[in-house]
Each structure stands twice: as C-alpha cells, then as structure tokens.
Design a protein around this motif. Structure first.
Motif, PDB file in Angstrom:
ATOM      1  N   SER A  97     -27.705 111.609  36.337  1.00  0.00           N
ATOM      2  CA  SER A  97     -28.756 110.929  37.100  1.00  0.00           C
ATOM      3  C   SER A  97     -28.203 109.844  38.018  1.00  0.00           C
ATOM      4  O   SER A  97     -27.316 109.084  37.645  1.00  0.00           O
ATOM      5  N   THR A 116     -22.348 107.670  37.521  1.00  0.00           N
ATOM      6  CA  THR A 116     -22.924 108.988  37.774  1.00  0.00           C
ATOM      7  C   THR A 116     -21.781 109.993  37.811  1.00  0.00           C
ATOM      8  O   THR A 116     -20.804 109.807  38.542  1.00  0.00           O
TER       9      THR A 116
ATOM     10  N   HIS B  98     -31.917 114.625  38.088  1.00  0.00           N
ATOM     11  CA  HIS B  98     -31.150 114.808  36.865  1.00  0.00           C
ATOM     12  C   HIS B  98     -31.173 116.240  36.334  1.00  0.00           C
ATOM     13  O   HIS B  98     -30.172 116.938  36.337  1.00  0.00           O
ATOM     14  N   GLU B 102     -27.880 118.745  36.593  1.00  0.00           N
ATOM     15  CA  GLU B 102     -26.892 118.772  35.520  1.00  0.00           C
ATOM     16  C   GLU B 102     -26.314 120.172  35.274  1.00  0.00           C
ATOM     17  O   GLU B 102     -25.094 120.342  35.291  1.00  0.00           O
TER      18      GLU B 102
END
Lengths: 145, 309
Positions: A97, A116, B98, B102
C-alpha cells in the motif's frame, strides 16, 4: 559489533512475499533467523510467546504488513507499542500500500518507519540491505533481555 | 406538532392577557360603570378574535413545519447516500492501491527471480514467455495506478491563484527533463503571461499535453512545442502545438477517453491516461478541450479556463 544472528519476525500472509523476503535477506548475506507468521493473531502469539511459540526469542526487528487476516497490521502495531516489553522493538511497516491513510495511521501508532514494497526485485533486495544496515549496524538499540 | 402548538398557545395567551390587563388598567384609571359594560363586550370580542386567529396560526405553522420536516428528512437521506458513496470510493481506492497490486507485484517479482536464476537453463522461447509475462504484469500495475490517479483527479481541492505561464512551463521542463533531453525537444511560450487557475491542476494538464507532444514526435525532426495563451472577455485559451506525427480526424474524440490509445503499448509506453486526466480537469473547471490535427502535420490542443468561477 554484535555478531550473533539477528532475529527477524516477518508478519506477511502472502507466501510469495515470504519467499521473496527470505531470498532477499539471503542475497545480502545477513546472518539472520527469519520467522514468518501468516496473520496478525499469530504475530501476537509469537510476541507473547504463547504456544506453539513458547520457546522462541523476542525478535530484534519486526517486518509488518498491514493487510493481514484475523488481526490487521495496525492492530498488531498498536499492541506492540502499548506493551512495555515489546515497544522498543523496531517495527518496519513493509507493505504494497502507498495509501496516505495507511501511512498516517502507521505513524500515528508509532511505527518506526513505513516502506512501500517496490515491484522491481533488485530494488527490493536493496531495500532489505538498507533496512538491515540501518537498524542492525548504524542504530543503537537498548539491550534488554 | 409541538412547536406549532407552543407558538399558537403563546400567541393566544399573550393576546388574552393583554386584553384583560389593558381592561383592568383602563378601569383603574377611568373607573366608569358604563365603560365597564362596553369593555366587557370588547373583552369577549377580543378574546374570541385572539382564540380564532390562534387556531388558524396553529394550523398554518403546523403545515409549514411538516413540509420543512419532510425536506430535512430527504436531505438527511441524500447526505447519507453521499457519505456512503464517498466511503465506497475510498474503499475502492484502497483496494486499487493495495489489494489489486499485491498479487501483481508478487507475480512480477517471482518471474524476475525465475529469470535471474534459471534463464541459462531455459531455451529462448521460455525466456521470451517470462520476459513478456514480466512486462505485462508491470503494465497491469501501471494501469491500476493510473486508474487510481484518474479517480483522484477532482477530489483534490485547490484554491485559485494567479499563475505565470512561463514560470509554470519552466517547472514542467524540470519534471520532464529526461524526455526533453533524450528527444532534443524545444519548448516555447508566448501570448498572455498570467492566468488565474488552480496551479497544480493547470500544471498537470499542460504537462500531459507537452509530454504527449514530445512522445509522439516525428524523428529525426526534433520536437518543437509551442504554448500560446490568448484571452477573450470570458476565458483564457491555451494552445499547445507540436510538430509530431499528428492524429487522424476520426480519432479526435476518442483520444480523450480513458485508456484509449492509437499506438501499440511498447512503442510509447503510456497507458492512455494523460488526455483523459487533462479532459477531466478541464471539465471540472467548466472549460473545454479539443484538438486540431492532420496526420503527419503536427497537432494543436486547445483548452479554455473560464475567468468567472
């Protein structure tokens, strides 16, 4: 200089990320013991040395992801920083994130730093090296055991 | 209900009290028997009048109140819906920054590892598969990031300031230094020197147009980008002219849509977000944006900034 292997606790649910972190640490030749736990509850059990972690040592450094099953990284961070015997351990938020709210929530809860994860593998290895250099060689930490 | 009853009661009580008190006062001062007779009738009349108007007032206030309450309720509902959609948007932005990234990052990194460690054990075809997979994973990440960027445009509140266009262009030149030197590009500024706008947003629009002008140049001709500002009583109009490959007229609308591209991804690298962001920003300040261009003869992008906002 302290030459015993450093204990690192990695709290990360993605198996691929665990592998990548372990390999990056291997590559920078740091003498370390890496423990990986896959969710926030396990992380707290590890730190509180609840079974099955009763014989583990406290880590010297914690690498903490934010999005975790059961208890998220911020909850784990809160617990660590509110617990007298744990709060000196450097907690490095290491996450995909880059959201402003995650960054500010982390620092609000006394994260030692926020990183990050880069997408490039050599950047990632470089970051692991910098983390180790900084926290294990440059910085002086209290010697409590 | 309660309020209207209260208002009507206060009105009636103060009216009747006034009538009775003023009668008593009058009698005390004058003290006349005949007057007492007349004042009695007047008192009755007055009391009746006050009671009657009090009832009317009650109904009037009541209905007004009910309408007001309905309006408040519907506004509260709307407010709730807005709050919800706002939090959904935040949730979405978070997922984009996010959760979607990922698995992509991990996939890309693992493929890079595969390439690093095993490429000499694999044949050319296998290596090509790996190479293309890495490229596509990183491209997907870029899309996700750009989509996030696009959704953020306009949520940022910025105040209006006077902006010196030559100064702004110098700043943009610093940001774009890499592609400017690589392409040996030249950037010229002319016309009105100062406009009133949201500085960062204007910078983003101009920077996107300039970098497009450089990216879609016509080698070996070095790109020359001319920025010219003119004004009418109601607007400023800024034009960005390049000497690049140009855009065929049938694409003049489509290029402003999200992720629309006219060239294969490997040639110029972008995802097709620049003009979509520029259009979204210009639309937000109620301006307009358009292009004039022919294939092989360069393009001019025009956008306006309204003076009154």
């Amino acid at each position: 200089m302290n030459m015993r292997p450093i204990n690192i606790l990695l709290v990360e649910d993605n198996e691929g990320d665990i592998l990548l972190t372990a390999e990056a640490l291997e590559e920078v030749n740091i003498n370390n013991n890496l423990y990986a736990v896959r969710d926030g509850e396990q992380a707290l059990d590890f730190l509180e040395r609840n079974p099955p972690f009763a014989n583990e040592q406290l880590p010297d450094l914690i690498l903490l992801d934010i999005n975790l099953p059961r208890k998220n990284g911020i909850e784990v961070l809160k617990h660590i920083k509110n617990t007298r015997v744990l709060r000196h351990i450097p907690v490095i938020i290491l996450t995909t994130s880059s959201s402003e709210s995650d960054i500010s929530r982390s620092y609000d809860n006394y994260a030692n730093c926020y990183i990050t994860k880069p997408s490039d593998i050599s950047d990632f290895t470089h970051i692991m090296k910098v983390i180790e250099d900084f926290w294990m060689r440059i910085v002086k930490l209290p010697n409590l055991t | 209900m309660k309020t209207s009853f209260k208002i009507a009661t206060i009105y009636a009580l103060s009216g009747i009290l006034w009538i009775l008190l003023s009668d008593k006062l009058l009698l005390l001062i004058v003290g006349d028997e005949d007057l007492m007779e007349i004042s009695y009738i007047q008192t009755l009349k007055g009391t009746f009048y006050v009671s009657f108007t009090a009832v009317l007032l009650f109904f009037l206030v009541n209905s007004y109140h009910r309408k007001l309450n309905e309006k408040i309720r519907s506004l509260e509902l709307l407010n709730q819906q807005l709050k919800q959609s706002n939090s959904e948007l935040e949730q979405y932005a978070y997922i984009a920054s996010h959760d979607l990234q990922e698995p992509l990052r991990v996939t890309g990194s693992l493929l890079q590892r595969l390439q690093q460690k095993y490429s000499d054990k694999l044949d050319d075809k296998a290596n090509k598969y790996i190479h293309l997979s890495i490229e596509n994973a990183s491209r997907m990440r870029k899309f996700v990031q750009d989509l996030l960027e696009f959704s953020k445009v306009g949520n940022m509140n910025e105040t209006l300031t006077t902006v010196n266009l030559a100064e702004l262009t110098e700043e943009i030149k610093l940001d774009l230094e890499k592609i400017i030197t690589e392409n040996n590009a030249e950037i010229r500024v002319s016309g009105v020197s100062v406009v009133v706008a949201e500085r960062l947003k204007l910078k983003q629009v101009l920077s996107n147009l300039i970098s497009n002008g450089i990216k879609y140049s016509n080698p070996p001709v070095p790109p020359v980008i001319k920025i010219h500002t003119s004004e009418t009583p109601s607007d400023w109009e800024i034009s960005v002219t390049d000497n690049g490959i140009g855009i065929a007229p049938e694409f003049h609308q489509r290029i402003f849509e999200l992720f629309q591209r006219l060239h294969p991804s490997s040639e110029n690298g972008g995802t097709g977000i620049g003009l979509a962001i520029a259009k979204k920003i210009v639309d937000k300040w109620s301006g307009s944006i358009r292009v004039e261009s022919q294939l092989q003869s360069g393009s001019t992008f025009y956008f306006t900034i309204p003076k009154k906002r």
